[in-house]
Design a protein around this motif. Structure first.
Motif, PDB file in Angstrom:
ATOM      1  N   PHE A 169       5.790 -39.245   5.458  1.00  8.44           N
ATOM      2  CA  PHE A 169       5.423 -40.351   6.342  1.00  8.44           C
ATOM      3  C   PHE A 169       4.081 -40.047   6.986  1.00  8.44           C
ATOM      4  O   PHE A 169       3.819 -38.896   7.376  1.00  8.44           O
ATOM      5  CB  PHE A 169       6.492 -40.556   7.415  1.00  8.44           C
ATOM      6  CG  PHE A 169       7.792 -41.079   6.859  1.00  8.44           C
ATOM      7  CD1 PHE A 169       8.070 -42.441   6.862  1.00  8.44           C
ATOM      8  CD2 PHE A 169       8.740 -40.216   6.321  1.00  8.44           C
ATOM      9  CE1 PHE A 169       9.253 -42.930   6.349  1.00  8.44           C
ATOM     10  CE2 PHE A 169       9.929 -40.695   5.805  1.00  8.44           C
ATOM     11  CZ  PHE A 169      10.196 -42.057   5.811  1.00  8.44           C
ATOM     12  N   VAL A 170       3.232 -41.077   7.075  1.00 11.14           N
ATOM     13  CA  VAL A 170       1.888 -40.888   7.633  1.00 11.14           C
ATOM     14  C   VAL A 170       1.610 -41.965   8.677  1.00 11.14           C
ATOM     15  O   VAL A 170       2.255 -43.018   8.705  1.00 11.14           O
ATOM     16  CB  VAL A 170       0.818 -40.932   6.528  1.00 11.14           C
ATOM     17  CG1 VAL A 170       1.017 -39.812   5.522  1.00 11.14           C
ATOM     18  CG2 VAL A 170       0.801 -42.285   5.819  1.00 11.14           C
ATOM     19  N   LEU A 193       8.257 -49.071  10.857  1.00  7.54           N
ATOM     20  CA  LEU A 193       8.126 -48.422   9.553  1.00  7.54           C
ATOM     21  C   LEU A 193       7.510 -49.361   8.517  1.00  7.54           C
ATOM     22  O   LEU A 193       7.757 -50.574   8.513  1.00  7.54           O
ATOM     23  CB  LEU A 193       9.487 -47.939   9.059  1.00  7.54           C
ATOM     24  CG  LEU A 193      10.168 -46.867   9.910  1.00  7.54           C
ATOM     25  CD1 LEU A 193      11.535 -46.509   9.329  1.00  7.54           C
ATOM     26  CD2 LEU A 193       9.294 -45.617  10.014  1.00  7.54           C
ATOM     27  N   ILE A 194       6.747 -48.754   7.646  1.00  9.04           N
ATOM     28  CA  ILE A 194       6.102 -49.487   6.548  1.00  9.04           C
ATOM     29  C   ILE A 194       6.601 -48.867   5.239  1.00  9.04           C
ATOM     30  O   ILE A 194       6.406 -47.665   4.996  1.00  9.04           O
ATOM     31  CB  ILE A 194       4.568 -49.370   6.617  1.00  9.04           C
ATOM     32  CG1 ILE A 194       4.064 -49.769   8.009  1.00  9.04           C
ATOM     33  CG2 ILE A 194       3.919 -50.218   5.541  1.00  9.04           C
ATOM     34  CD1 ILE A 194       2.608 -49.388   8.251  1.00  9.04           C
ATOM     35  N   PHE A 195       7.258 -49.677   4.411  1.00  4.81           N
ATOM     36  CA  PHE A 195       7.817 -49.203   3.144  1.00  4.81           C
ATOM     37  C   PHE A 195       7.362 -50.093   1.996  1.00  4.81           C
ATOM     38  O   PHE A 195       6.900 -51.221   2.195  1.00  4.81           O
ATOM     39  CB  PHE A 195       9.347 -49.234   3.201  1.00  4.81           C
ATOM     40  CG  PHE A 195       9.984 -47.955   3.670  1.00  4.81           C
ATOM     41  CD1 PHE A 195      10.561 -47.076   2.767  1.00  4.81           C
ATOM     42  CD2 PHE A 195      10.017 -47.641   5.020  1.00  4.81           C
ATOM     43  CE1 PHE A 195      11.162 -45.904   3.199  1.00  4.81           C
ATOM     44  CE2 PHE A 195      10.607 -46.477   5.462  1.00  4.81           C
ATOM     45  CZ  PHE A 195      11.193 -45.593   4.547  1.00  4.81           C
ATOM     46  N   LEU A 196       7.518 -49.562   0.797  1.00 11.05           N
ATOM     47  CA  LEU A 196       7.400 -50.401  -0.394  1.00 11.05           C
ATOM     48  C   LEU A 196       8.572 -51.376  -0.433  1.00 11.05           C
ATOM     49  O   LEU A 196       9.588 -51.182   0.240  1.00 11.05           O
ATOM     50  CB  LEU A 196       7.394 -49.539  -1.657  1.00 11.05           C
ATOM     51  CG  LEU A 196       6.114 -48.740  -1.935  1.00 11.05           C
ATOM     52  CD1 LEU A 196       6.347 -47.727  -3.042  1.00 11.05           C
ATOM     53  CD2 LEU A 196       4.966 -49.682  -2.307  1.00 11.05           C
ATOM     54  N   GLU A 197       8.469 -52.389  -1.261  1.00  7.96           N
ATOM     55  CA  GLU A 197       9.525 -53.378  -1.383  1.00  7.96           C
ATOM     56  C   GLU A 197      10.800 -52.731  -1.937  1.00  7.96           C
ATOM     57  O   GLU A 197      10.744 -51.695  -2.618  1.00  7.96           O
ATOM     58  CB  GLU A 197       9.073 -54.532  -2.279  1.00  7.96           C
ATOM     59  CG  GLU A 197       8.647 -54.101  -3.669  1.00  7.96           C
ATOM     60  CD  GLU A 197       7.917 -55.206  -4.417  1.00  7.96           C
ATOM     61  OE1 GLU A 197       7.683 -56.268  -3.824  1.00  7.96           O
ATOM     62  OE2 GLU A 197       7.608 -54.997  -5.594  1.00  7.96           O
ATOM     63  N   ILE A 217      17.437 -47.558   7.428  1.00  8.79           N
ATOM     64  CA  ILE A 217      16.105 -48.012   7.817  1.00  8.79           C
ATOM     65  C   ILE A 217      16.032 -49.544   7.864  1.00  8.79           C
ATOM     66  O   ILE A 217      16.735 -50.225   7.120  1.00  8.79           O
ATOM     67  CB  ILE A 217      15.016 -47.474   6.856  1.00  8.79           C
ATOM     68  CG1 ILE A 217      15.257 -47.987   5.432  1.00  8.79           C
ATOM     69  CG2 ILE A 217      14.957 -45.962   6.888  1.00  8.79           C
ATOM     70  CD1 ILE A 217      14.090 -47.734   4.495  1.00  8.79           C
ATOM     71  N   SER A 218      15.192 -50.034   8.746  1.00  9.20           N
ATOM     72  CA  SER A 218      14.887 -51.472   8.826  1.00  9.20           C
ATOM     73  C   SER A 218      13.376 -51.602   8.951  1.00  9.20           C
ATOM     74  O   SER A 218      12.827 -51.692  10.063  1.00  9.20           O
ATOM     75  CB  SER A 218      15.577 -52.114  10.030  1.00  9.20           C
ATOM     76  OG  SER A 218      16.978 -52.017   9.924  1.00  9.20           O
ATOM     77  N   PRO A 219      12.657 -51.572   7.823  1.00  4.74           N
ATOM     78  CA  PRO A 219      11.198 -51.546   7.877  1.00  4.74           C
ATOM     79  C   PRO A 219      10.602 -52.780   8.560  1.00  4.74           C
ATOM     80  O   PRO A 219      11.126 -53.890   8.442  1.00  4.74           O
ATOM     81  CB  PRO A 219      10.794 -51.504   6.396  1.00  4.74           C
ATOM     82  CG  PRO A 219      11.986 -50.965   5.695  1.00  4.74           C
ATOM     83  CD  PRO A 219      13.171 -51.488   6.447  1.00  4.74           C
ATOM     84  N   GLU A 220       9.521 -52.540   9.259  1.00 10.04           N
ATOM     85  CA  GLU A 220       8.760 -53.632   9.864  1.00 10.04           C
ATOM     86  C   GLU A 220       7.993 -54.398   8.782  1.00 10.04           C
ATOM     87  O   GLU A 220       7.845 -55.623   8.856  1.00 10.04           O
ATOM     88  CB  GLU A 220       7.774 -53.050  10.879  1.00 10.04           C
ATOM     89  CG  GLU A 220       7.057 -54.063  11.745  1.00 10.04           C
ATOM     90  CD  GLU A 220       7.869 -54.423  12.985  1.00 10.04           C
ATOM     91  OE1 GLU A 220       7.435 -55.335  13.684  1.00 10.04           O
ATOM     92  OE2 GLU A 220       8.925 -53.794  13.236  1.00 10.04           O
ATOM     93  N   ILE A 239       4.309 -46.615  10.831  1.00  7.39           N
ATOM     94  CA  ILE A 239       4.451 -45.324  10.156  1.00  7.39           C
ATOM     95  C   ILE A 239       4.823 -45.600   8.703  1.00  7.39           C
ATOM     96  O   ILE A 239       5.840 -46.247   8.429  1.00  7.39           O
ATOM     97  CB  ILE A 239       5.547 -44.468  10.833  1.00  7.39           C
ATOM     98  CG1 ILE A 239       5.383 -44.483  12.357  1.00  7.39           C
ATOM     99  CG2 ILE A 239       5.515 -43.046  10.283  1.00  7.39           C
ATOM    100  CD1 ILE A 239       4.033 -44.044  12.857  1.00  7.39           C
ATOM    101  N   ALA A 240       4.026 -45.117   7.796  1.00  2.00           N
ATOM    102  CA  ALA A 240       4.177 -45.496   6.391  1.00  2.00           C
ATOM    103  C   ALA A 240       4.835 -44.396   5.568  1.00  2.00           C
ATOM    104  O   ALA A 240       4.493 -43.214   5.691  1.00  2.00           O
ATOM    105  CB  ALA A 240       2.817 -45.828   5.788  1.00  2.00           C
ATOM    106  N   CYS A 241       5.753 -44.803   4.714  1.00  2.00           N
ATOM    107  CA  CYS A 241       6.363 -43.885   3.742  1.00  2.00           C
ATOM    108  C   CYS A 241       5.495 -43.892   2.485  1.00  2.00           C
ATOM    109  O   CYS A 241       5.340 -44.933   1.832  1.00  2.00           O
ATOM    110  CB  CYS A 241       7.782 -44.331   3.411  1.00  2.00           C
ATOM    111  SG  CYS A 241       8.626 -43.221   2.266  1.00  2.00           S
TER     112      CYS A 241
END
Length: 293
Positions: A169-170, A193-197, A217-220, A239-241
Motif C-alpha cells: 500500500f502506498v 482505500l484505492i483498489f483495482l476493480e 475492505i470497502s474501497p473508496e 491509500i492505494a493497493c
C-alpha cells in the motif's frame, strides 16, 4: 507400399524426361521399378498416360492434362514444406500473446524487445484483458500463450511462474504524518482505500488474503488500471493497493511512500501459461524459453 503421391512424383519425372531410363536415373530407381510405378498408376486411374515407343515415351492427351494438375499440386506441396521449414527456423510466423496492461508495460516489453531483435520476421499480436479473459482467449485459440497474475488453478493449463511480485500500500505526501508509524490491517481499512476493480486477479488475491485475517475492505475508489491507481495515490485521493515492483520509480523518487504494515502480504507471481493439449509453435517455444530463462 508405394503411396499415390509417390506414383505421381514418378509420373512427373517421366513426363519431364520422356524416358523411363532418364527418370530412373534422376530418381535413383531401377528402370523396371519406374515402369512398374507408371503401370500401377495407369491401372488405378484406368487410363493410359504414356505412348511407349522404341525411342522413349510420349504423353497421351489424358497424360498431358493430368501432368498440368499434378505438377501444380506437387509444387504447392514443396512450397508448403518450405514454409514449414521457415516456421521451424523462425524466419516467418506469428506469435500471439495474451497479457494484462500492467504486466505488458512493466514485464513483457523488455522480453518482446529481446525477442524481436532475434527474430524480426515473426509477427507479434498482443491481446489485453483480465486474467479470466486471457485464459478464455487461450482456450478459444485466440492466443498461443498468456502472461498473467498467478495463482491460476486450471488442470488444462501448463503454468510456469516467471517473477515474484509483492502487493503493498502506498500514499502521497498528505498522509505522511498519519502514516509515520506501523499500522495493522484493521487500521488500514479505516482509511480511504484505492483498489483495482473486483474482477482483477490482483484485487482478488489481496482481498482473499485479508479475509483470512478477518478483514473486509470497502474501497473508496475501484479503478480499471494499475497506473490509474498509482495516479490517484499521487493526487492524495487515498491509500492505494499496488504492486511494489511496478511502483519502484515513484517510491525511489519520493513521489509516493510505502505503508509500514505490521504484517506483509505474502508474495505471489507473474506466470506464463499455455494449453496442455496444444503443442507450442516454434515461435511460442522460443519466447517461452526467453521469458522463463
Amino acid at each position: 507400399m508405394v503411396s499415390k503421391l509417390d506414383l505421381y512424383r514418378v509420373f512427373c519425372i517421366v513426363g519431364k524426361n520422356k524416358s523411363f531410363s532418364g527418370a530412373a536415373k534422376e530418381l535413383f530407381m531401377t528402370q523396371p521399378a519406374v515402369s512398374q510405378s507408371i503401370m500401377q498408376l495407369e491401372r488405378e486411374l484406368d487410363t493410359r498416360l504414356f505412348n511407349r515407343t522404341p525411342k522413349g515415351v510420349t504423353l497421351t492427351n489424358e497424360g498431358s492434362l493430368l501432368l498440368e494438375y499434378v505438377n501444380s499440386a506437387i509444387n504447392l506441396i514443396e512450397i508448403g514444406e518450405e514454409k514449414i521449414a521457415e516456421f521451424k527456423n523462425l524466419t516467418t510466423g506469428e506469435l500471439r500473446i495474451g497479457v494484462g496492461d500492467t504486466i505488458s508495460k512493466y514485464f513483457l516489453l523488455p522480453h518482446l524487445e529481446s525477442f524481436r531483435s532475434r527474430f524480426p520476421n515473426i509477427k507479434l499480436k498482443i491481446e489485453n484483458g483480465t486474467t479470466d479473459e486471457l485464459i478464455s482467449f487461450l482456450k478459444s485459440g485466440q492466443v498461443d500463450i498468456v502472461i498473467c497474475n498467478l495463482p491460476v488453478s486450471d488442470p488444462t493449463l501448463n503454468v510456469t511462474p516467471c517473477l515474484d511480485i509483492h502487493d503493498t500500500f502506498v500514499y502521497g505526501d498528505k498522509y505522511r504524518k498519519l502514516l509515520a508509524r506501523q499500522i495493522d490491517f484493521q487500521e488500514l481499512t479505516k482509511l480511504p482505500l484505492i483498489f483495482l476493480e473486483p474482477s482483477s486477479n490482483s484485487r482478488k488475491y489481496v482481498e482473499d488474503y485479508l479475509s483470512t485475517k478477518g478483514v473486509t475492505i470497502s474501497p473508496e475508489f475501484e479503478l480499471g488500471s494499475h497506473d490509474l491507481v498509482v495516479e490517484f495515490a499521487r493526487m492524495n485521493m487515498g491509500i492505494a493497493c499496488v504492486t511494489r515492483e511496478f511502483t519502484e520509480h515513484y517510491l525511489e523518487s519520493g513521489i509516493l511512500h510505502e505503508v509500514q504494515l505490521t504484517e506483509q502480504i505474502p508474495h505471489r507471481s507473474i506466470g506464463i501459461c499455455s494449453l496442455k493439449s496444444v503443442p507450442l509453435s516454434p515461435a511460442s517455444t522460443r519466447f517461452w524459453e526467453l521469458v522463463v530463462g
